[in-house]
Write an enzyme that holds these catalytic residues in place. Structure first.
Site, PDB file in Angstrom:
ATOM      1  N   ASP A   1       0.812  -1.218   0.000  1.00 24.51           N
ATOM      2  CA  ASP A   1       0.000   0.000   0.000  1.00 24.51           C
ATOM      3  C   ASP A   1       0.844   1.267   0.000  1.00 24.51           C
ATOM      4  O   ASP A   1       0.438   2.302   0.538  1.00 24.51           O
ATOM      5  CB  ASP A   1      -0.958   0.018   1.214  1.00 24.51           C
TER       6      ASP A   1
ATOM      7  N   LYS B   1       1.849   2.194  -5.066  1.00 27.72           N
ATOM      8  CA  LYS B   1       2.364   1.628  -6.330  1.00 27.72           C
ATOM      9  C   LYS B   1       1.410   1.946  -7.480  1.00 27.72           C
ATOM     10  O   LYS B   1       1.853   2.283  -8.575  1.00 27.72           O
ATOM     11  CB  LYS B   1       2.515   0.093  -6.188  1.00 27.72           C
TER      12      LYS B   1
ATOM     13  N   GLY C   1      -4.644  -4.243  -3.809  1.00 24.67           N
ATOM     14  CA  GLY C   1      -5.610  -3.189  -4.077  1.00 24.67           C
ATOM     15  C   GLY C   1      -4.817  -1.953  -4.433  1.00 24.67           C
ATOM     16  O   GLY C   1      -4.190  -1.349  -3.565  1.00 24.67           O
ATOM     17  N   HIS C   2      -4.784  -1.615  -5.715  1.00 23.36           N
ATOM     18  CA  HIS C   2      -3.983  -0.482  -6.181  1.00 23.36           C
ATOM     19  C   HIS C   2      -4.929   0.636  -6.604  1.00 23.36           C
ATOM     20  O   HIS C   2      -5.724   0.463  -7.528  1.00 23.36           O
ATOM     21  CB  HIS C   2      -3.082  -0.911  -7.355  1.00 23.36           C
TER      22      HIS C   2
ATOM     23  N   ARG D   1       2.254 -29.021  -6.741  1.00 22.73           N
ATOM     24  CA  ARG D   1       2.016 -29.628  -8.058  1.00 22.73           C
ATOM     25  C   ARG D   1       0.600 -30.188  -8.216  1.00 22.73           C
ATOM     26  O   ARG D   1       0.374 -31.169  -8.888  1.00 22.73           O
ATOM     27  CB  ARG D   1       3.089 -30.692  -8.355  1.00 22.73           C
TER      28      ARG D   1
ATOM     29  N   GLN E   1       1.881  -6.041  -3.195  1.00 19.53           N
ATOM     30  CA  GLN E   1       2.356  -6.161  -1.806  1.00 19.53           C
ATOM     31  C   GLN E   1       3.657  -5.365  -1.622  1.00 19.53           C
ATOM     32  O   GLN E   1       3.879  -4.425  -2.365  1.00 19.53           O
ATOM     33  CB  GLN E   1       2.533  -7.641  -1.412  1.00 19.53           C
TER      34      GLN E   1
ATOM     35  N   ALA F   1      -7.447  -0.982   0.772  1.00 21.06           N
ATOM     36  CA  ALA F   1      -8.177  -0.843  -0.491  1.00 21.06           C
ATOM     37  C   ALA F   1      -8.876  -2.152  -0.872  1.00 21.06           C
ATOM     38  O   ALA F   1      -9.774  -2.163  -1.697  1.00 21.06           O
ATOM     39  CB  ALA F   1      -7.218  -0.408  -1.602  1.00 21.06           C
TER      40      ALA F   1
HETATM   41  P1  GDP Z   1      -0.777   0.403  -3.520  1.00 21.29           P
HETATM   42  O1  GDP Z   1      -1.385  -0.883  -3.056  1.00 21.29           O
HETATM   43  O2  GDP Z   1       0.693   0.448  -3.289  1.00 21.29           O
HETATM   44  O3  GDP Z   1      -1.139   0.751  -4.934  1.00 21.29           O
HETATM   45  O4  GDP Z   1      -1.401   1.542  -2.591  1.00 21.29           O
HETATM   46  P2  GDP Z   1      -2.952   1.699  -2.196  1.00 21.29           P
HETATM   47  O5  GDP Z   1      -3.702   2.198  -3.373  1.00 21.29           O
HETATM   48  O6  GDP Z   1      -3.447   0.480  -1.519  1.00 21.29           O
HETATM   49  O7  GDP Z   1      -2.841   2.790  -1.045  1.00 21.29           O
HETATM   50  C1  GDP Z   1      -2.267   4.029  -1.287  1.00 21.29           C
HETATM   51  C2  GDP Z   1      -3.337   5.116  -1.009  1.00 21.29           C
HETATM   52  O8  GDP Z   1      -2.704   6.345  -0.903  1.00 21.29           O
HETATM   53  C3  GDP Z   1      -4.348   5.254  -2.123  1.00 21.29           C
HETATM   54  O9  GDP Z   1      -5.592   5.591  -1.576  1.00 21.29           O
HETATM   55  C4  GDP Z   1      -3.808   6.399  -2.953  1.00 21.29           C
HETATM   56  O10 GDP Z   1      -4.822   7.132  -3.621  1.00 21.29           O
HETATM   57  C5  GDP Z   1      -3.195   7.254  -1.884  1.00 21.29           C
HETATM   58  N1  GDP Z   1      -2.025   8.030  -2.317  1.00 21.29           N
HETATM   59  C6  GDP Z   1      -1.033   7.695  -3.185  1.00 21.29           C
HETATM   60  N2  GDP Z   1      -0.100   8.655  -3.235  1.00 21.29           N
HETATM   61  C7  GDP Z   1      -0.513   9.626  -2.387  1.00 21.29           C
HETATM   62  C8  GDP Z   1       0.039  10.885  -1.982  1.00 21.29           C
HETATM   63  O11 GDP Z   1       1.112  11.290  -2.380  1.00 21.29           O
HETATM   64  N3  GDP Z   1      -0.682  11.590  -1.052  1.00 21.29           N
HETATM   65  C9  GDP Z   1      -1.869  11.165  -0.543  1.00 21.29           C
HETATM   66  N4  GDP Z   1      -2.485  11.918   0.342  1.00 21.29           N
HETATM   67  N5  GDP Z   1      -2.407   9.995  -0.906  1.00 21.29           N
HETATM   68  C10 GDP Z   1      -1.730   9.232  -1.809  1.00 21.29           C
HETATM   69  P1  IMO Z   2      -0.980  -4.142  -2.253  1.00 20.20           P
HETATM   70  O1  IMO Z   2      -0.539  -4.702  -3.581  1.00 20.20           O
HETATM   71  C1  IMO Z   2      -0.895  -4.609   2.074  1.00 20.20           C
HETATM   72  C2  IMO Z   2      -1.063  -8.710   3.636  1.00 20.20           C
HETATM   73  C3  IMO Z   2      -2.310  -9.173   4.367  1.00 20.20           C
HETATM   74  C4  IMO Z   2      -1.680 -10.159   5.338  1.00 20.20           C
HETATM   75  C5  IMO Z   2      -0.579 -10.795   4.503  1.00 20.20           C
HETATM   76  C6  IMO Z   2      -0.967 -12.132   3.888  1.00 20.20           C
HETATM   77  O2  IMO Z   2      -2.268  -3.404  -2.308  1.00 20.20           O
HETATM   78  O3  IMO Z   2       0.133  -3.384  -1.625  1.00 20.20           O
HETATM   79  P2  IMO Z   2      -2.544 -12.776   1.837  1.00 20.20           P
HETATM   80  O4  IMO Z   2      -3.991 -12.503   1.599  1.00 20.20           O
HETATM   81  O5  IMO Z   2      -1.643 -12.215   0.800  1.00 20.20           O
HETATM   82  O6  IMO Z   2      -2.261 -14.225   2.091  1.00 20.20           O
HETATM   83  O7  IMO Z   2      -2.228 -12.007   3.234  1.00 20.20           O
HETATM   84  O8  IMO Z   2      -0.274  -9.866   3.484  1.00 20.20           O
HETATM   85  N1  IMO Z   2      -1.313  -8.167   2.284  1.00 20.20           N
HETATM   86  C7  IMO Z   2      -1.211  -6.874   1.959  1.00 20.20           C
HETATM   87  N2  IMO Z   2      -0.962  -5.796   2.728  1.00 20.20           N
HETATM   88  N3  IMO Z   2      -1.041  -4.475   0.755  1.00 20.20           N
HETATM   89  C8  IMO Z   2      -1.274  -5.545  -0.042  1.00 20.20           C
HETATM   90  O9  IMO Z   2      -1.293  -5.466  -1.384  1.00 20.20           O
HETATM   91  C9  IMO Z   2      -1.406  -6.812   0.559  1.00 20.20           C
HETATM   92  N4  IMO Z   2      -1.654  -8.055   0.098  1.00 20.20           N
HETATM   93  C10 IMO Z   2      -1.576  -8.874   1.151  1.00 20.20           C
HETATM   94  O10 IMO Z   2      -2.949  -8.106   5.028  1.00 20.20           O
HETATM   95  O11 IMO Z   2      -1.063  -9.462   6.391  1.00 20.20           O
HETATM   96 MG    MG Z   3      -2.940  -1.537  -1.788  1.00 20.90          MG
END
Ligand code: GDP
Ligand code: IMO
Ligand code: MG
Length: 430
Positions: free
Chosen positions: A18, A21, A45-46, A145, A226, A301
């Site tokens: 999170d 990315k 969740g991106h 497997r 992740q 997300a």
């Molecule tokens: P990801 O999983 O790495 O793609 O990140 P997520 O989308 O799960 O979480 C990042 C959150 O931060 C999202 O709600 C983005 O919209 C938000 N975000 C990303 N960059 C920025 C930033 O520079 N400032 C703020 N305030 N929010 C950001």
């Molecule tokens: P993005 O791509 C943050 C965490 C889960 C749990 C552990 C194992 O949005 O950054 P799983 O369901 O993969 O077996 O869970 O990994 N986890 C994440 N935490 N961002 C994610 O993805 C994650 N995907 C899995 O919360 O601790």
């Molecule tokens: Mg995420």
């Protein structure tokens, strides 16, 4: 990011996921011919904000929001076909053209309904705090497997045999968990039947497609899911996900050569978050943690769970920089710290008179270690309108300079808000 020599770039989370990315991939995809997801699955969740719209992508690469960019799901992903089509249909409903430029590796393993059932019913998954998307059980079947791959959908008899075997194994586990829930092979086959033709229409030998594209000089963005500290080998085991989230996983999970990767951009928040259980050495106390969670809107997300928040941990990111061979950093969410009176960076972990500077293998060791903090003044000025480093207040620049020197990796981007335009390209403005 792309230039005449840098054609394949990996985007990788350098904390616990999170990091933002999705936003960085969306920004960089403007110049990319291909964007490829290489591991994980619908646990990701991106989030991407475009104007007033926000999109949360779980399996489809974040490059899909740029018309004309080809997007692919690599062999290293465990693909949930049911939710893939929900995601595609939602995007199409929002006016995004998807089919015709989305490719799925015929070697990718499928997440079956029984994988999700096992994940949800398992006490061990609950202890880790998994997303319940069946990721662990699907990778277990792959390594054991017993997995089912996209290509198997072409062979009904083989598929039936594999599904029966998969259900039998899942039911054995469910029985051991003491739950009455069971997987049904007939229902599983029926569900697969509903998506099979549509999925096969997207299937291709992705390794070959990428190889040919790269030979022609295409620019390729590899979108990690992740974060490095959730990597099955390098993360805070056993509180990890089940895939190789680090840059090495990009070659394996897309079917390209490791030597074809030219750059690796590590995405980090200006602080730290973690969702799920496991160590977070710099975790904030309840009051400050709550404040940062609200400022940063730190709720998952994928699952909506509140994210745990901590100070920036330079031990963690220095470790991630080494394991991934990061060639640059993107620091996101700097704006979230705008109102804080003071900010801290963790420079090491103390035990008695010793200060540990390398992240330990044994997470039990972390319990007896105290983070060492360097405190700095907050800037208490909004940064959301900054478009060059010079636009940032001096205290924010000092914070970034110190972070950069502690991690020993140059900062290439600073993100100061959710919107596409809220980004500083340090390379362009240096
Ligand atoms: P990801 O999983 O790495 O793609 O990140 P997520 O989308 O799960 O979480 C990042 C959150 O931060 C999202 O709600 C983005 O919209 C938000 N975000 C990303 N960059 C920025 C930033 O520079 N400032 C703020 N305030 N929010 C950001
Ligand atoms: P993005 O791509 C943050 C965490 C889960 C749990 C552990 C194992 O949005 O950054 P799983 O369901 O993969 O077996 O869970 O990994 N986890 C994440 N935490 N961002 C994610 O993805 C994650 N995907 C899995 O919360 O601790
Ligand atoms: Mg995420």
């Amino acid at each position: 990011m792309f230039d005449s020599k840098t054609r394949t770039v990996v985007i990788v989370g350098a904390q616990w996921g999170d990091e933002g990315k999705g936003k960085l991939v969306d920004v960089l995809a403007e110049r990319a011919d291909w964007v490829v997801r290489y591991q994980g699955g619908a646990n990701a969740g991106h989030t991407v904000h475009i104007g007033d719209d926000s999109f949360v992508l779980h399996q489809i690469p974040s490059g899909i929001l740029h018309p004309g960019v080809r997007c692919a799901i690599g062999n290293g992903v465990v693909l949930d076909p049911e939710t893939l089509f929900t995601e595609i249909d939602e995007l199409v409903g929002d006016g995004i053209d998807v089919e015709g430029r989305l490719y799925v590796s015929d070697r990718a393993h499928l997440v079956m309904p029984y994988h999700k059932l096992v994940d949800k019913e398992s006490q061990a998954s609950r202890a880790i705090g998994t997303t319940g998307r069946g990721i662990g059980p699907a990778y277990e079947d792959k390594a054991g497997r017993r997995g089912i791959r996209v290509v198997d959908l072409k062979h009904p008899e083989r598929l039936q045999e594999l599904v029966e075997r998969g259900c039998e194994y899942a039911n054995m586990r469910l029985a051991r968990f003491g739950t009455a829930q069971r997987a049904s092979a007939a229902e599983t086959l029926e569900a697969l039947g509903r998506v099979s033709d549509r999925l096969l229409a997207l299937a291709d030998d992705l390794g070959v497609l990428l190889h040919r594209a790269m030979k022609r000089g295409a620019s390729v963005l590899m979108e990690g899911a992740q974060g490095s500290l959730l990597d099955v080998d390098h993360g805070t085991y056993p509180f990890v996900t089940s895939s190789s989230t680090t840059v090495g996983g990009a070659a394996i999970g897309a079917g390209i050569a490791p030597t074809a990767i030219h750059a690796a951009l590590g995405i980090v928040k200006a602080y730290t978050t973690r969702v799920g259980n496991g160590p977070l050495p710099t975790e904030l106390d309840a009051v400050l943690g709550d404040r940062v969670r609200r400022l940063g809107n730190e709720f998952g997300a994928t699952t909506g769970r509140p994210r745990r928040c901590g100070w920036f941990d330079a031990v963690v990111v220095r470790y991630a920089a080494r394991v991934n061979g990061l060639t640059g950093l993107a620091v996101t969410k700097l704006d979230v710290l705008d109102t804080l009176e003071r900010v801290a960076l963790c420079t090491g972990y103390r035990r008695g008179d010793d200060v540990l500077e390398e992240f330990p293998a044994d997470i039990a060791a972390l319990e007896s270690l105290e983070p060492v903090y360097e405190w700095m003044d907050g800037w208490q000025v909004p940064t959301g309108d900054a478009r060059t480093i010079a636009d940032l207040p001096p205290a924010a620049r000092a914070y970034l300079d110190r972070l950069e020197s502690l991690v020993d990796t140059s900062i290439r981007y600073v993100s100061v808000g959710t919107r596409r335009d809220q980004i500083i390209d340090v390379g362009a403005t240096a």
